[in-house]
Design a protein around this motif. Structure first.
Motif, PDB file in Angstrom:
ATOM      1  N   GLU A 184      16.206  -3.532  -7.322  1.00 42.42           N
ATOM      2  CA  GLU A 184      15.017  -2.846  -7.828  1.00 42.42           C
ATOM      3  C   GLU A 184      14.151  -2.315  -6.687  1.00 42.42           C
ATOM      4  O   GLU A 184      13.584  -1.219  -6.772  1.00 42.42           O
ATOM      5  N   ALA A 185      14.038  -3.090  -5.609  1.00 41.41           N
ATOM      6  CA  ALA A 185      13.217  -2.663  -4.474  1.00 41.41           C
ATOM      7  C   ALA A 185      13.792  -1.399  -3.840  1.00 41.41           C
ATOM      8  O   ALA A 185      13.054  -0.453  -3.526  1.00 41.41           O
ATOM      9  N   MET A 186      15.101  -1.360  -3.672  1.00 39.84           N
ATOM     10  CA  MET A 186      15.715  -0.195  -3.028  1.00 39.84           C
ATOM     11  C   MET A 186      15.718   1.022  -3.940  1.00 39.84           C
ATOM     12  O   MET A 186      15.548   2.158  -3.481  1.00 39.84           O
ATOM     13  N   GLU A 187      15.880   0.817  -5.233  1.00 39.07           N
ATOM     14  CA  GLU A 187      15.781   1.930  -6.180  1.00 39.07           C
ATOM     15  C   GLU A 187      14.353   2.492  -6.191  1.00 39.07           C
ATOM     16  O   GLU A 187      14.142   3.708  -6.237  1.00 39.07           O
ATOM     17  N   TRP A 188      13.374   1.609  -6.140  1.00 35.57           N
ATOM     18  CA  TRP A 188      11.972   2.023  -6.121  1.00 35.57           C
ATOM     19  C   TRP A 188      11.656   2.806  -4.849  1.00 35.57           C
ATOM     20  O   TRP A 188      10.998   3.861  -4.892  1.00 35.57           O
ATOM     21  N   LEU A 189      12.130   2.320  -3.712  1.00 35.41           N
ATOM     22  CA  LEU A 189      11.900   3.017  -2.445  1.00 35.41           C
ATOM     23  C   LEU A 189      12.567   4.384  -2.439  1.00 35.41           C
ATOM     24  O   LEU A 189      12.009   5.361  -1.939  1.00 35.41           O
ATOM     25  N   ALA A 190      13.780   4.471  -2.993  1.00 32.87           N
ATOM     26  CA  ALA A 190      14.485   5.753  -3.054  1.00 32.87           C
ATOM     27  C   ALA A 190      13.677   6.760  -3.870  1.00 32.87           C
ATOM     28  O   ALA A 190      13.572   7.942  -3.502  1.00 32.87           O
ATOM     29  N   ALA A 191      13.090   6.308  -4.977  1.00 33.06           N
ATOM     30  CA  ALA A 191      12.294   7.203  -5.810  1.00 33.06           C
ATOM     31  C   ALA A 191      11.012   7.645  -5.100  1.00 33.06           C
ATOM     32  O   ALA A 191      10.607   8.807  -5.180  1.00 33.06           O
TER      33      ALA A 191
ATOM     34  N   ASP B  80       0.846   2.209  -0.134  1.00 37.10           N
ATOM     35  CA  ASP B  80       1.711   2.567  -1.254  1.00 37.10           C
ATOM     36  C   ASP B  80       2.779   1.508  -1.514  1.00 37.10           C
ATOM     37  O   ASP B  80       3.221   1.336  -2.657  1.00 37.10           O
ATOM     38  N   LEU B  81       3.193   0.801  -0.467  1.00 35.07           N
ATOM     39  CA  LEU B  81       4.147  -0.282  -0.672  1.00 35.07           C
ATOM     40  C   LEU B  81       3.592  -1.348  -1.610  1.00 35.07           C
ATOM     41  O   LEU B  81       4.342  -2.052  -2.284  1.00 35.07           O
ATOM     42  N   GLY B  82       2.275  -1.450  -1.667  1.00 35.01           N
ATOM     43  CA  GLY B  82       1.641  -2.428  -2.542  1.00 35.01           C
ATOM     44  C   GLY B  82       1.796  -2.132  -4.021  1.00 35.01           C
ATOM     45  O   GLY B  82       1.442  -2.967  -4.865  1.00 35.01           O
ATOM     46  N   ASP B  83       2.328  -0.944  -4.339  1.00 35.13           N
ATOM     47  CA  ASP B  83       2.513  -0.584  -5.748  1.00 35.13           C
ATOM     48  C   ASP B  83       3.816  -1.130  -6.332  1.00 35.13           C
ATOM     49  O   ASP B  83       4.043  -0.987  -7.538  1.00 35.13           O
ATOM     50  N   PHE B  84       4.660  -1.719  -5.504  1.00 34.73           N
ATOM     51  CA  PHE B  84       5.921  -2.237  -6.038  1.00 34.73           C
ATOM     52  C   PHE B  84       5.675  -3.499  -6.867  1.00 34.73           C
ATOM     53  O   PHE B  84       4.940  -4.398  -6.455  1.00 34.73           O
ATOM     54  N   HIS B  85       6.292  -3.550  -8.035  1.00 36.33           N
ATOM     55  CA  HIS B  85       6.211  -4.714  -8.917  1.00 36.33           C
ATOM     56  C   HIS B  85       7.613  -5.227  -9.233  1.00 36.33           C
ATOM     57  O   HIS B  85       8.552  -4.442  -9.362  1.00 36.33           O
TER      58      HIS B  85
ATOM     59  N   ARG C  65      23.688 -10.407   2.529  1.00 36.40           N
ATOM     60  CA  ARG C  65      22.628  -9.787   1.742  1.00 36.40           C
ATOM     61  C   ARG C  65      22.149  -8.486   2.398  1.00 36.40           C
ATOM     62  O   ARG C  65      21.929  -8.431   3.610  1.00 36.40           O
ATOM     63  N   PRO C  66      21.938  -7.426   1.617  1.00 31.46           N
ATOM     64  CA  PRO C  66      21.364  -6.191   2.173  1.00 31.46           C
ATOM     65  C   PRO C  66      19.871  -6.356   2.416  1.00 31.46           C
ATOM     66  O   PRO C  66      19.184  -7.056   1.661  1.00 31.46           O
ATOM     67  N   LEU C  67      19.362  -5.729   3.455  1.00 34.19           N
ATOM     68  CA  LEU C  67      17.942  -5.780   3.789  1.00 34.19           C
ATOM     69  C   LEU C  67      17.380  -4.375   3.873  1.00 34.19           C
ATOM     70  O   LEU C  67      18.125  -3.391   3.946  1.00 34.19           O
ATOM     71  N   ILE C  68      16.061  -4.309   3.926  1.00 37.42           N
ATOM     72  CA  ILE C  68      15.342  -3.057   4.154  1.00 37.42           C
ATOM     73  C   ILE C  68      14.762  -3.117   5.569  1.00 37.42           C
ATOM     74  O   ILE C  68      14.189  -4.129   5.965  1.00 37.42           O
ATOM     75  N   TRP C  69      14.918  -2.032   6.297  1.00 36.57           N
ATOM     76  CA  TRP C  69      14.337  -1.959   7.643  1.00 36.57           C
ATOM     77  C   TRP C  69      13.171  -0.981   7.596  1.00 36.57           C
ATOM     78  O   TRP C  69      13.360   0.220   7.365  1.00 36.57           O
TER      79      TRP C  69
ATOM     80  N   LYS D 158       9.064   4.323   7.885  1.00 38.97           N
ATOM     81  CA  LYS D 158      10.274   4.961   7.383  1.00 38.97           C
ATOM     82  C   LYS D 158      11.215   3.856   6.935  1.00 38.97           C
ATOM     83  O   LYS D 158      11.726   3.088   7.753  1.00 38.97           O
ATOM     84  N   PRO D 159      11.460   3.707   5.617  1.00 36.88           N
ATOM     85  CA  PRO D 159      12.357   2.638   5.165  1.00 36.88           C
ATOM     86  C   PRO D 159      13.824   3.059   5.281  1.00 36.88           C
ATOM     87  O   PRO D 159      14.206   4.134   4.818  1.00 36.88           O
ATOM     88  N   ILE D 160      14.626   2.233   5.915  1.00 30.41           N
ATOM     89  CA  ILE D 160      16.063   2.452   6.054  1.00 30.41           C
ATOM     90  C   ILE D 160      16.750   1.348   5.262  1.00 30.41           C
ATOM     91  O   ILE D 160      16.523   0.156   5.512  1.00 30.41           O
ATOM     92  N   PHE D 161      17.605   1.741   4.321  1.00 29.98           N
ATOM     93  CA  PHE D 161      18.217   0.721   3.465  1.00 29.98           C
ATOM     94  C   PHE D 161      19.497   1.272   2.841  1.00 29.98           C
ATOM     95  O   PHE D 161      19.615   2.482   2.629  1.00 29.98           O
TER      96      PHE D 161
END
Length: 319
Positions: free
Chosen positions: A13-20, A33-38, A113-117, A127-130
């Motif tokens: 969900e986090a990576m799908e949200w970041l992609a959007a 804006d990162l604070g908007d993730f739920h 496990r995949p991570l976000i950089w 810049k999120p790399i994932f």
């Protein structure tokens, strides 16, 4: 404690949200804006406010890593770098291998496990790399080895990697990490506008290298880049337009003589002798004049035979 299913769902969900939010990774995102993730109806921080490694409470493995923004001429607290094998290195959090954050990265490595950089490109902008993967640890150097998606099954960390594989890994790392970070830095510096025509649509903009990144001087730094729309980027790369060390634009002689539609007339020919319309606010981030001169000589080499040099110098003298 988190179940495996919950942890997998969070990452997806986090990576799908970041992609959007970032146009599939094209754009950067602010800490605000990162604070908007739920997740499951509650706000959930994707990166730690102060620490470089985010390991949520109750979760065995880390969720994200952060590389701190470095202003031009400044050094980061930790220097994350590209290794000789083409894979990135990420430093431990401090010197204690058993610190909970380092244990979290080690667990992510062991569990695959995949991570976000989150790579800082300005104060509070990342810049999120994932996804990225921890594939090895180098305790003697107090660091982890990080691979981009598709490279996580490479077992060696450089000692026995053949040259073909090494070249592939380097190219893939540039595509997945260096190029997006470079783009983020350039777009931040130029306010997401084409330096030539001021177009603002991010999906139609590129971070153009002055000196190609395939060359030794082609560093992934703002001084070696210009924000250009896709038309002007392509025209610059193929030598239809050139940019002088004084930020003036030249158009190839044979193109100036062509007759075509309004795009050629106003979008290219009309640029001849004009100046870049957008530059970074910080002079330290302006295009490097020496690099521009080097590339403009190449432009001239392809243009002299078409009679452009004399015309271009004459138009500059008149202006």
């Amino acid at each position: 404690m988190w179940s495996d299913a919950d942890e997998v769902a969070l990452r997806e969900e986090a990576m799908e949200w970041l992609a959007a939010w970032t146009n599939d990774g094209l754009d950067a995102i602010s800490y605000e804006d990162l604070g908007d993730f739920h997740f499951r109806g509650k706000k959930f921080p994707l990166k730690d406010r102060q620490l470089g490694i985010r390991k949520p409470a109750g979760m065995d493995s880390a969720l994200s890593i952060t590389t701190t923004y470095r202003a031009p001429g400044k050094q980061r607290p930790y220097e994350d770098r590209l290794g000789g094998d083409g894979l990135m290195r990420y430093k431990w959090d401090g010197d204690d291998p058993n610190k909970f954050t380092n244990r979290g990265l080690r667990a992510a490595m062991n569990m695959g496990r995949p991570l976000i950089w989150f790579w800082g490109i300005a104060q509070g902008v990342y810049k999120p790399i994932f996804p990225v993967y921890i594939v090895a640890e180098e305790p003697d150097q107090k660091q982890f080895v990080v691979a981009t998606d598709g490279l996580q099954n490479i077992e060696s960390t450089g000692h026995n990697v053949d040259e073909v594989t090494k070249r592939y890994v380097v190219q893939e790392t540039r595509r997945r990490l260096h190029q997006p970070v470079f783009r983020g830095l350039i777009m931040q510096a130029y306010g997401t506008r084409c330096a030539i025509c001021m177009l603002r649509h991010s999906t139609l903009l590129d971070a153009a290298h002055i000196v190609p990144d395939s060359e030794p001087d082609g560093v992934a730094a703002v001084r070696n880049g210009i924000a250009l729309c896709k038309i002007h980027h392509a025209a610059y790369d193929v030598g239809i337009i050139g940019i002088t060390p004084d930020y003036k634009i030249g158009v190839r002689g044979d193109v100036l003589e062509e007759i075509d539609g309004p795009m050629l007339e106003f979008g290219l020919k009309g640029l001849h002798g004009s100046e870049l319309r957008v530059l970074p606010s910080s002079k330290k981030e302006h295009p490097d004049r020496d690099l521009l001169a080097r590339q403009f000589r190449r432009f001239e080499t392809g243009s002299v035979a078409r009679g452009l040099r004399a015309d271009f110098l004459r138009s500059n003298a008149e202006s």
